[in-house]
Design a protein around this motif. Structure first.
Motif, PDB file in Angstrom:
ATOM      1  N   ASP A  59      -9.293  19.796   6.432  1.00 24.55           N
ATOM      2  CA  ASP A  59      -8.762  19.450   7.738  1.00 24.55           C
ATOM      3  C   ASP A  59      -8.319  18.004   7.823  1.00 24.55           C
ATOM      4  O   ASP A  59      -7.540  17.637   8.686  1.00 24.55           O
ATOM      5  CB  ASP A  59      -9.777  19.742   8.840  1.00 24.55           C
ATOM      6  N   PHE A  60      -8.844  17.150   6.940  1.00 24.60           N
ATOM      7  CA  PHE A  60      -8.502  15.738   6.986  1.00 24.60           C
ATOM      8  C   PHE A  60      -7.792  15.274   5.738  1.00 24.60           C
ATOM      9  O   PHE A  60      -7.567  14.103   5.553  1.00 24.60           O
ATOM     10  CB  PHE A  60      -9.762  14.894   7.238  1.00 24.60           C
ATOM     11  N   MET A  61      -7.382  16.206   4.883  1.00 29.69           N
ATOM     12  CA  MET A  61      -6.680  15.860   3.651  1.00 29.69           C
ATOM     13  C   MET A  61      -5.214  15.639   3.997  1.00 29.69           C
ATOM     14  O   MET A  61      -4.513  16.573   4.326  1.00 29.69           O
ATOM     15  CB  MET A  61      -6.820  16.986   2.631  1.00 29.69           C
ATOM     16  N   MET A  62      -4.754  14.399   3.944  1.00 30.09           N
ATOM     17  CA  MET A  62      -3.381  14.093   4.298  1.00 30.09           C
ATOM     18  C   MET A  62      -2.713  13.284   3.203  1.00 30.09           C
ATOM     19  O   MET A  62      -1.839  12.509   3.453  1.00 30.09           O
ATOM     20  CB  MET A  62      -3.338  13.315   5.605  1.00 30.09           C
ATOM     21  N   CYS A  63      -3.146  13.427   1.974  1.00 28.32           N
ATOM     22  CA  CYS A  63      -2.536  12.640   0.912  1.00 28.32           C
ATOM     23  C   CYS A  63      -1.813  13.527  -0.086  1.00 28.32           C
ATOM     24  O   CYS A  63      -1.807  14.692   0.024  1.00 28.32           O
ATOM     25  CB  CYS A  63      -3.568  11.810   0.187  1.00 28.32           C
ATOM     26  N   ILE A 111       0.114  19.304  -4.603  1.00 28.04           N
ATOM     27  CA  ILE A 111      -0.882  18.958  -3.587  1.00 28.04           C
ATOM     28  C   ILE A 111      -1.968  20.017  -3.510  1.00 28.04           C
ATOM     29  O   ILE A 111      -3.138  19.690  -3.396  1.00 28.04           O
ATOM     30  CB  ILE A 111      -0.204  18.723  -2.219  1.00 28.04           C
ATOM     31  N   LEU A 112      -1.621  21.283  -3.646  1.00 26.19           N
ATOM     32  CA  LEU A 112      -2.635  22.333  -3.632  1.00 26.19           C
ATOM     33  C   LEU A 112      -3.632  22.094  -4.752  1.00 26.19           C
ATOM     34  O   LEU A 112      -4.827  22.187  -4.556  1.00 26.19           O
ATOM     35  CB  LEU A 112      -2.007  23.718  -3.767  1.00 26.19           C
ATOM     36  N   GLY A 113      -3.151  21.726  -5.941  1.00 25.34           N
ATOM     37  CA  GLY A 113      -4.035  21.437  -7.064  1.00 25.34           C
ATOM     38  C   GLY A 113      -4.959  20.284  -6.758  1.00 25.34           C
ATOM     39  O   GLY A 113      -6.140  20.306  -7.095  1.00 25.34           O
ATOM     40  N   ALA A 114      -4.440  19.258  -6.105  1.00 27.07           N
ATOM     41  CA  ALA A 114      -5.267  18.105  -5.741  1.00 27.07           C
ATOM     42  C   ALA A 114      -6.336  18.527  -4.742  1.00 27.07           C
ATOM     43  O   ALA A 114      -7.485  18.099  -4.823  1.00 27.07           O
ATOM     44  CB  ALA A 114      -4.397  16.998  -5.154  1.00 27.07           C
ATOM     45  N   TRP A 115      -5.968  19.389  -3.792  1.00 21.44           N
ATOM     46  CA  TRP A 115      -6.923  19.836  -2.790  1.00 21.44           C
ATOM     47  C   TRP A 115      -8.038  20.644  -3.427  1.00 21.44           C
ATOM     48  O   TRP A 115      -9.209  20.453  -3.139  1.00 21.44           O
ATOM     49  CB  TRP A 115      -6.212  20.662  -1.718  1.00 21.44           C
ATOM     50  N   LEU A 116      -7.696  21.536  -4.353  1.00 23.55           N
ATOM     51  CA  LEU A 116      -8.701  22.364  -4.997  1.00 23.55           C
ATOM     52  C   LEU A 116      -9.675  21.535  -5.824  1.00 23.55           C
ATOM     53  O   LEU A 116     -10.836  21.888  -5.960  1.00 23.55           O
ATOM     54  CB  LEU A 116      -8.025  23.405  -5.903  1.00 23.55           C
ATOM     55  N   GLN A 117      -9.208  20.411  -6.383  1.00 26.47           N
ATOM     56  CA  GLN A 117     -10.052  19.583  -7.235  1.00 26.47           C
ATOM     57  C   GLN A 117     -10.849  18.560  -6.436  1.00 26.47           C
ATOM     58  O   GLN A 117     -11.729  17.915  -6.974  1.00 26.47           O
ATOM     59  CB  GLN A 117      -9.200  18.850  -8.266  1.00 26.47           C
ATOM     60  N   SER A 118     -10.554  18.383  -5.174  1.00 21.08           N
ATOM     61  CA  SER A 118     -11.225  17.331  -4.403  1.00 21.08           C
ATOM     62  C   SER A 118     -12.409  17.891  -3.647  1.00 21.08           C
ATOM     63  O   SER A 118     -12.557  19.090  -3.471  1.00 21.08           O
ATOM     64  CB  SER A 118     -10.250  16.697  -3.414  1.00 21.08           C
ATOM     65  N   SER A 119     -13.245  16.997  -3.178  1.00 22.80           N
ATOM     66  CA  SER A 119     -14.367  17.414  -2.338  1.00 22.80           C
ATOM     67  C   SER A 119     -14.078  17.063  -0.883  1.00 22.80           C
ATOM     68  O   SER A 119     -14.973  17.081  -0.057  1.00 22.80           O
ATOM     69  CB  SER A 119     -15.637  16.703  -2.800  1.00 22.80           C
ATOM     70  N   CYS A 120     -12.805  16.744  -0.577  1.00 24.24           N
ATOM     71  CA  CYS A 120     -12.430  16.359   0.777  1.00 24.24           C
ATOM     72  C   CYS A 120     -12.428  17.576   1.697  1.00 24.24           C
ATOM     73  O   CYS A 120     -12.186  18.701   1.276  1.00 24.24           O
ATOM     74  CB  CYS A 120     -11.022  15.755   0.806  1.00 24.24           C
ATOM     75  N   ASP A 121     -12.662  17.319   2.959  1.00 22.39           N
ATOM     76  CA  ASP A 121     -12.510  18.331   3.981  1.00 22.39           C
ATOM     77  C   ASP A 121     -11.028  18.617   4.126  1.00 22.39           C
ATOM     78  O   ASP A 121     -10.261  17.706   4.433  1.00 22.39           O
ATOM     79  CB  ASP A 121     -13.096  17.801   5.289  1.00 22.39           C
ATOM     80  N   TYR A 128       0.844  -1.195   0.000  1.00 18.55           N
ATOM     81  CA  TYR A 128       0.000   0.000   0.000  1.00 18.55           C
ATOM     82  C   TYR A 128       0.879   1.244   0.000  1.00 18.55           C
ATOM     83  O   TYR A 128       1.564   1.539   0.993  1.00 18.55           O
ATOM     84  CB  TYR A 128      -0.929   0.001   1.219  1.00 18.55           C
ATOM     85  N   VAL A 129       0.840   1.985  -1.114  1.00 22.00           N
ATOM     86  CA  VAL A 129       1.662   3.186  -1.267  1.00 22.00           C
ATOM     87  C   VAL A 129       0.827   4.262  -1.947  1.00 22.00           C
ATOM     88  O   VAL A 129       0.131   3.983  -2.933  1.00 22.00           O
ATOM     89  CB  VAL A 129       2.936   2.914  -2.103  1.00 22.00           C
ATOM     90  N   ILE A 130       0.895   5.467  -1.416  1.00 19.26           N
ATOM     91  CA  ILE A 130       0.177   6.605  -1.982  1.00 19.26           C
ATOM     92  C   ILE A 130       1.185   7.690  -2.318  1.00 19.26           C
ATOM     93  O   ILE A 130       2.004   8.067  -1.488  1.00 19.26           O
ATOM     94  CB  ILE A 130      -0.871   7.161  -0.994  1.00 19.26           C
ATOM     95  N   GLY A 131       1.102   8.205  -3.537  1.00 22.35           N
ATOM     96  CA  GLY A 131       1.915   9.340  -3.979  1.00 22.35           C
ATOM     97  C   GLY A 131       1.022  10.301  -4.744  1.00 22.35           C
ATOM     98  O   GLY A 131      -0.150  10.005  -5.009  1.00 22.35           O
ATOM     99  N   MET A 132       1.570  11.419  -5.121  1.00 21.70           N
ATOM    100  CA  MET A 132       0.800  12.443  -5.829  1.00 21.70           C
ATOM    101  C   MET A 132       1.327  12.614  -7.255  1.00 21.70           C
ATOM    102  O   MET A 132       2.533  12.574  -7.476  1.00 21.70           O
ATOM    103  CB  MET A 132       0.912  13.775  -5.093  1.00 21.70           C
ATOM    104  N   ASN A 133       0.413  12.844  -8.210  1.00 18.61           N
ATOM    105  CA  ASN A 133       0.839  13.061  -9.590  1.00 18.61           C
ATOM    106  C   ASN A 133       0.693  14.520 -10.015  1.00 18.61           C
ATOM    107  O   ASN A 133       0.745  14.831 -11.191  1.00 18.61           O
ATOM    108  CB  ASN A 133       0.068  12.144 -10.542  1.00 18.61           C
ATOM    109  N   GLN A 134       0.506  15.392  -9.043  1.00 16.23           N
ATOM    110  CA  GLN A 134       0.346  16.824  -9.297  1.00 16.23           C
ATOM    111  C   GLN A 134       0.685  17.585  -8.015  1.00 16.23           C
ATOM    112  O   GLN A 134       0.917  16.976  -6.978  1.00 16.23           O
ATOM    113  CB  GLN A 134      -1.082  17.111  -9.739  1.00 16.23           C
TER     114      GLN A 134
END
Length: 151
Positions: free
Chosen positions: A147-151, A135-145, A127-133
């Motif tokens: 406060d709990f965005m840790m990816c 992180i700010l861009g990922a946050w803006l595009q997500s519907s996650c809260d 189990y491995v998680i990385g980012m392809n962009q």
């Protein structure tokens, strides 16, 4: 008990990150978990290449959370002895995590453009998680809260 190792690097020649705030949010989130006593957190700050190996050996973590900068195909950004950028390659990370197969269960790379390193580590860790962009861009595009965005 599951041990979480949080590794952080923010070399002085990179843009500043709020790593302490991130660790605090992780600790706060774990306090809300029903079985919080089943987790132990260890931290290592201003991580250099040699610190990475040593922290894995010393703590034998089940979960590794890296916070810092990524440089895509060039590698993850760690620090050298002077506090400036030292890149660690995907191949080096894969080789290192191969030594901890069967101990480390999950790796989270909270760093921009860390997908290449995540794929390399995934050769040895399930189990491995990385980012392809960014992180700010990922946050803006997500519907996650946030406060709990840790990816």
């Amino acid at each position: 008990m599951k041990k979480i190792l949080i590794l952080s690097a923010n070399p002085k020649d990179t843009s500043p990150l709020r790593l302490g705030e991130e660790v605090r949010k992780i600790q706060e989130a774990l306090k809300l978990v029903k079985h919080q006593y089943q987790f132990e957190i260890a931290t290592s700050w201003a991580v250099r290449v040699e610190d990475l190996r040593r922290a894995l050996l010393d703590h034998q973590p089940h979960i590794v959370h890296f916070s810092g900068h990524g440089a895509g195909t060039q590698g993850l950004v760690l620090e050298d002895n002077f506090g400036v950028t030292q890149l660690v390659s995907s191949e080096s990370l894969a080789s290192l995590f191969e030594l901890f197969r069967g101990i480390v269960e999950c790796v989270l790379l909270n760093a921009c453009y860390s997908e290449v390193q995540a794929q390399a580590i995934h050769q040895h860790i399930d189990y491995v998680i990385g980012m392809n962009q960014p992180i700010l861009g990922a946050w803006l595009q997500s519907s996650c809260d946030p406060d709990f965005m840790m990816c």
